[in-house]
Motif scaffolding. Sequence first.
Motif, PDB file in Angstrom:
ATOM      1  N   LEU A   1     -23.553  19.250  11.923  1.00 30.73           N
ATOM      2  CA  LEU A   1     -22.480  19.750  11.059  1.00 30.73           C
ATOM      3  C   LEU A   1     -22.949  19.925   9.621  1.00 30.73           C
ATOM      4  CD1 LEU A   1     -19.393  17.713  12.354  1.00 30.73           C
ATOM      5  CD2 LEU A   1     -19.879  20.137  12.716  1.00 30.73           C
ATOM      6  N   SER A   2     -23.784  18.984   9.162  1.00 30.65           N
ATOM      7  CA  SER A   2     -24.239  19.055   7.771  1.00 30.65           C
ATOM      8  C   SER A   2     -25.499  19.889   7.614  1.00 30.65           C
ATOM      9  CB  SER A   2     -24.499  17.647   7.234  1.00 30.65           C
ATOM     10  OG  SER A   2     -25.610  17.054   7.891  1.00 30.65           O
ATOM     11  N   GLY A   3     -26.247  20.051   8.719  1.00 30.84           N
ATOM     12  CA  GLY A   3     -27.523  20.750   8.644  1.00 30.84           C
ATOM     13  C   GLY A   3     -28.615  19.926   8.004  1.00 30.84           C
ATOM     14  N   LYS A   4     -28.381  18.631   7.837  1.00 28.95           N
ATOM     15  CA  LYS A   4     -29.346  17.740   7.210  1.00 28.95           C
ATOM     16  C   LYS A   4     -29.873  16.745   8.241  1.00 28.95           C
ATOM     17  CE  LYS A   4     -27.100  17.906   2.667  1.00 28.95           C
ATOM     18  NZ  LYS A   4     -26.451  17.085   1.614  1.00 28.95           N
ATOM     19  N   ALA A   5     -31.172  16.682   8.376  1.00 25.68           N
ATOM     20  CA  ALA A   5     -31.776  15.788   9.366  1.00 25.68           C
ATOM     21  C   ALA A   5     -31.476  14.318   9.061  1.00 25.68           C
ATOM     22  CB  ALA A   5     -33.284  16.017   9.414  1.00 25.68           C
ATOM     23  N   GLU A   6     -31.365  13.976   7.781  1.00 27.67           N
ATOM     24  CA  GLU A   6     -31.125  12.570   7.432  1.00 27.67           C
ATOM     25  C   GLU A   6     -29.761  12.072   7.912  1.00 27.67           C
ATOM     26  OE1 GLU A   6     -30.607  14.915   3.492  1.00 27.67           O
ATOM     27  OE2 GLU A   6     -31.826  14.980   5.315  1.00 27.67           O
ATOM     28  N   ASP A   7     -28.825  13.004   8.169  1.00 28.95           N
ATOM     29  CA  ASP A   7     -27.507  12.585   8.643  1.00 28.95           C
ATOM     30  C   ASP A   7     -27.532  12.106  10.093  1.00 28.95           C
ATOM     31  OD1 ASP A   7     -26.262  12.936   6.260  1.00 28.95           O
ATOM     32  OD2 ASP A   7     -25.400  14.895   6.721  1.00 28.95           O
ATOM     33  N   PHE A   8     -28.662  12.290  10.767  1.00 31.51           N
ATOM     34  CA  PHE A   8     -28.818  11.712  12.097  1.00 31.51           C
ATOM     35  C   PHE A   8     -28.709  10.186  12.021  1.00 31.51           C
ATOM     36  CE2 PHE A   8     -31.494   9.960  15.510  1.00 31.51           C
ATOM     37  CZ  PHE A   8     -30.935  10.567  16.622  1.00 31.51           C
ATOM     38  N   TYR A   9     -29.044   9.617  10.888  1.00 27.79           N
ATOM     39  CA  TYR A   9     -29.025   8.163  10.712  1.00 27.79           C
ATOM     40  C   TYR A   9     -27.748   7.664  10.044  1.00 27.79           C
ATOM     41  CZ  TYR A   9     -33.985   8.805  11.666  1.00 27.79           C
ATOM     42  OH  TYR A   9     -35.182   9.146  12.249  1.00 27.79           O
TER      43      TYR A   9
ATOM     44  N   SER B   1     -24.567   7.336  11.034  1.00 26.37           N
ATOM     45  CA  SER B   1     -23.717   6.389  11.766  1.00 26.37           C
ATOM     46  C   SER B   1     -24.302   4.985  11.760  1.00 26.37           C
ATOM     47  CB  SER B   1     -23.511   6.867  13.208  1.00 26.37           C
ATOM     48  OG  SER B   1     -24.757   6.939  13.893  1.00 26.37           O
ATOM     49  N   GLY B   2     -25.650   4.900  11.689  1.00 27.36           N
ATOM     50  CA  GLY B   2     -26.283   3.584  11.643  1.00 27.36           C
ATOM     51  C   GLY B   2     -25.912   2.802  10.400  1.00 27.36           C
ATOM     52  N   PHE B   3     -25.680   3.516   9.288  1.00 27.56           N
ATOM     53  CA  PHE B   3     -25.265   2.828   8.067  1.00 27.56           C
ATOM     54  C   PHE B   3     -23.891   2.196   8.241  1.00 27.56           C
ATOM     55  CE2 PHE B   3     -27.978   6.274   5.949  1.00 27.56           C
ATOM     56  CZ  PHE B   3     -29.106   5.476   6.000  1.00 27.56           C
ATOM     57  N   TRP B   4     -23.002   2.930   8.890  1.00 23.40           N
ATOM     58  CA  TRP B   4     -21.671   2.388   9.134  1.00 23.40           C
ATOM     59  C   TRP B   4     -21.732   1.178  10.059  1.00 23.40           C
ATOM     60  CZ3 TRP B   4     -17.597   3.555   6.331  1.00 23.40           C
ATOM     61  CH2 TRP B   4     -17.562   4.770   5.645  1.00 23.40           C
TER      62      TRP B   4
ATOM     63  N   ASN C   1     -24.289  -0.935  10.529  1.00 20.18           N
ATOM     64  CA  ASN C   1     -24.843  -2.074   9.801  1.00 20.18           C
ATOM     65  C   ASN C   1     -23.838  -2.639   8.807  1.00 20.18           C
ATOM     66  OD1 ASN C   1     -27.639  -2.501  10.712  1.00 20.18           O
ATOM     67  ND2 ASN C   1     -27.999  -0.429   9.990  1.00 20.18           N
ATOM     68  N   GLY C   2     -23.103  -1.757   8.154  1.00 23.16           N
ATOM     69  CA  GLY C   2     -22.104  -2.210   7.191  1.00 23.16           C
ATOM     70  C   GLY C   2     -20.979  -2.982   7.852  1.00 23.16           C
ATOM     71  N   VAL C   3     -20.497  -2.476   8.990  1.00 22.83           N
ATOM     72  CA  VAL C   3     -19.407  -3.154   9.700  1.00 22.83           C
ATOM     73  C   VAL C   3     -19.873  -4.494  10.247  1.00 22.83           C
ATOM     74  CG1 VAL C   3     -17.925  -3.043  11.736  1.00 22.83           C
ATOM     75  CG2 VAL C   3     -18.150  -1.046  10.257  1.00 22.83           C
ATOM     76  N   TYR C   4     -21.055  -4.504  10.901  1.00 22.30           N
ATOM     77  CA  TYR C   4     -21.564  -5.763  11.450  1.00 22.30           C
ATOM     78  C   TYR C   4     -21.812  -6.786  10.345  1.00 22.30           C
ATOM     79  CZ  TYR C   4     -22.393  -3.808  16.130  1.00 22.30           C
ATOM     80  OH  TYR C   4     -22.244  -3.264  17.375  1.00 22.30           O
TER      81      TYR C   4
ATOM     82  N   LEU D   1     -29.287  -1.868   4.929  1.00 27.18           N
ATOM     83  CA  LEU D   1     -28.559  -0.942   4.059  1.00 27.18           C
ATOM     84  C   LEU D   1     -29.231  -0.841   2.694  1.00 27.18           C
ATOM     85  CD1 LEU D   1     -24.814  -1.820   4.772  1.00 27.18           C
ATOM     86  CD2 LEU D   1     -26.082   0.197   5.518  1.00 27.18           C
ATOM     87  N   ALA D   2     -29.627  -1.972   2.135  1.00 28.04           N
ATOM     88  CA  ALA D   2     -30.216  -1.983   0.795  1.00 28.04           C
ATOM     89  C   ALA D   2     -31.519  -1.193   0.739  1.00 28.04           C
ATOM     90  CB  ALA D   2     -30.457  -3.427   0.351  1.00 28.04           C
ATOM     91  N   VAL D   3     -32.288  -1.207   1.821  1.00 29.02           N
ATOM     92  CA  VAL D   3     -33.578  -0.515   1.843  1.00 29.02           C
ATOM     93  C   VAL D   3     -33.425   0.951   2.249  1.00 29.02           C
ATOM     94  CG1 VAL D   3     -35.846  -0.449   2.943  1.00 29.02           C
ATOM     95  CG2 VAL D   3     -34.844  -2.651   2.288  1.00 29.02           C
ATOM     96  N   GLU D   4     -32.566   1.216   3.227  1.00 29.99           N
ATOM     97  CA  GLU D   4     -32.507   2.550   3.814  1.00 29.99           C
ATOM     98  C   GLU D   4     -31.611   3.530   3.055  1.00 29.99           C
ATOM     99  OE1 GLU D   4     -31.294   1.774   7.804  1.00 29.99           O
ATOM    100  OE2 GLU D   4     -33.093   0.574   8.256  1.00 29.99           O
ATOM    101  N   LEU D   5     -30.550   3.054   2.422  1.00 30.19           N
ATOM    102  CA  LEU D   5     -29.641   3.967   1.727  1.00 30.19           C
ATOM    103  C   LEU D   5     -30.337   4.760   0.615  1.00 30.19           C
ATOM    104  CD1 LEU D   5     -26.210   2.100   1.538  1.00 30.19           C
ATOM    105  CD2 LEU D   5     -26.710   4.276   2.666  1.00 30.19           C
TER     106      LEU D   5
END
Length: 252
Positions: free
Chosen positions: A126-134, A136-139, A141-144, A198-202
């Motif tokens: 949807l965004s056309g950005k490869a980084e957006d593949f990751y 959902s993982g941020f969400w 990690n944030g929720v957990y 999150l701190a490293v990957e964001l």
Amino acid sequence: MTDTPASRDEPETPDPAEPTPKGVFADSMAAAARRAGFSPAAEGEPISGHALLAAMGGIRGLVEAVLPGLVFLVTYTLTRDLIPSLVAPIVIGVVMAGLRVAARQTVTQAVGGLVGIGISAVLALLSGKAEDFYLSGFWINGVYGGALVISIIVGWPLIGLAVGFLVGDGVNWRSDPSKRRVLSLLTGLWAGLFLLRLAVELPLYYAGNVAWLGATKLLMGIPLYAPLLIVSWLMVRSVYRPSTPSVGEAEL
């Protein structure tokens, strides 16, 4: 026949067969865990590294968690084309789910992983950005991480609930200061893992550095997950020691 004053003042004796609120809660946790595919240890049986690994998916589950992301990273690095890079991990996810079905194994984790891959692919498409593949993982990690921190604050550390079920202890660990302290610390360590990711990957995500983002996710996956799993096992064993027979029992 009328009640005497003594009988009126006598407190009602609870029915032993009637479940207590604590028992209902523990039984509900056990039932939910069984539906999710977890296997509790027998009563009095010390938890083992194998039991912990099996409860979290086993070797196959770990491979299923890592391989799609690795395939995406390698494909995108080689082609710089988003479409084949998104198709490749989906194909891998379908194959892994199919292998579980063919082997008549539980497919819950594989199907869940496939759904996660699909969501990641849709976000990137949807965004056309490869980084957006990751993304959902941020969400996740944030929720957990947030849930684990909150569980410590309210006095019900989630790792304690999981371990209590696995060793057949229920929620009795809450009344043991040493068990509660260790299980709260373990919950904090797992929360730290998710929040550290999150701190490293964001920053890499916002910089659009797909190669380093994908590599960092892999490095902060199993290489951190496995040692923390071993530490968890050792810490749990320190407070759940197998019972040893007394001298009299040993002589019989």
